[in-house]
Write an enzyme that holds these catalytic residues in place. Structure first.
Site, PDB file in Angstrom:
ATOM      1  N   GLU A  36     -55.103 102.139  -8.224  1.00 47.32           N
ATOM      2  CA  GLU A  36     -55.090 100.842  -8.897  1.00 47.32           C
ATOM      3  C   GLU A  36     -55.771 100.921 -10.254  1.00 47.32           C
ATOM      4  OE1 GLU A  36     -55.123  97.265  -5.561  1.00 47.32           O
ATOM      5  OE2 GLU A  36     -56.333  97.077  -7.363  1.00 47.32           O
ATOM      6  N   HIS A  99     -54.659  93.431 -12.772  1.00 47.26           N
ATOM      7  CA  HIS A  99     -54.748  94.675 -12.007  1.00 47.26           C
ATOM      8  C   HIS A  99     -53.367  95.069 -11.507  1.00 47.26           C
ATOM      9  CE1 HIS A  99     -55.337  91.759  -8.655  1.00 47.26           C
ATOM     10  NE2 HIS A  99     -54.896  92.706  -7.840  1.00 47.26           N
ATOM     11  N   HIS A 101     -50.692  96.710  -8.500  1.00 42.72           N
ATOM     12  CA  HIS A 101     -50.443  96.859  -7.057  1.00 42.72           C
ATOM     13  C   HIS A 101     -49.362  97.913  -6.864  1.00 42.72           C
ATOM     14  CE1 HIS A 101     -51.773  92.793  -5.034  1.00 42.72           C
ATOM     15  NE2 HIS A 101     -52.782  93.435  -5.592  1.00 42.72           N
ATOM     16  N   ASP A 112     -57.692  89.168  -3.245  1.00 45.93           N
ATOM     17  CA  ASP A 112     -57.557  88.769  -4.655  1.00 45.93           C
ATOM     18  C   ASP A 112     -57.913  87.295  -4.828  1.00 45.93           C
ATOM     19  OD1 ASP A 112     -56.622  91.254  -5.559  1.00 45.93           O
ATOM     20  OD2 ASP A 112     -54.523  90.733  -5.171  1.00 45.93           O
TER      21      ASP A 112
HETATM   22 ZN   LIG Z   1     -54.612  92.745  -5.809  1.00 46.63          ZN
END
Ligand SMILES: [Zn+2]
Length: 153
Positions: A36, A99, A101, A112
């Protein structure tokens, strides 16, 4: 890479400029080994309801990252916000988070949502999750997270 334009509640418009999207899209989790990535979004509030995102921070060396998690520890995220704040004459600031995924069409996890509710300020904050084929966009206003849709996707 294209800019992103979306409608936000209360007749507002969100613009994410191409240079910010190109940083985020370059960090897509395409390979099964990619971990990530995450950072903050830097931009400005215009009038009451418009938000313009001009930049995104990249992951730093001391951030900790796995395939399904990211722990933003590096001080450079905050420092980038501060330097934008000063160099823009106190116009550009922290306007959101992004971010990645490892899924084609990402949606926020319950972690989240919980993190955003717990950590974000009350003002409108842009939320972006970059998946492999598309991104998810949302906005948090007073800790309520709403999903929003691009005009052009
Ligand atoms: Zn996430």
């Amino acid at each position: 890479m294209l800019e992103v334009i979306a409608k936000i509640p209360n007749e507002g418009i969100l613009l994410i400029e191409a240079q910010a999207m190109s940083i985020i899209e370059s960090l897509k989790q395409i390979s099964t080994l990619d971990t990530e990535s995450a950072g903050v979004l830097i931009g400005e509030y215009r009038g009451n309801h418009h938000i313009r995102v001009v930049g995104a921070t990249r992951p730093g060396q001391i951030d900790r990252s796995t395939r399904f998690s990211f722990d933003r520890r590096s001080p450079h995220h905050q420092n980038s916000v501060l330097s934008a704040w000063h160099s823009s004459g106190k116009i550009q600031t922290w306007v959101g988070e992004w971010h990645t995924h490892p899924e084609d069409y990402p949606i926020p996890s319950s972690i989240d949502i919980h993190e955003w509710e717990k950590t974000l300020p009350a003002r409108p904050m842009v939320l972006l999750i970059q998946g492999r084929k598309s991104h998810w966009l949302g906005i948090s206003i007073r800790s309520v997270v709403t999903s929003i849709t691009d005009y052009l996707s």
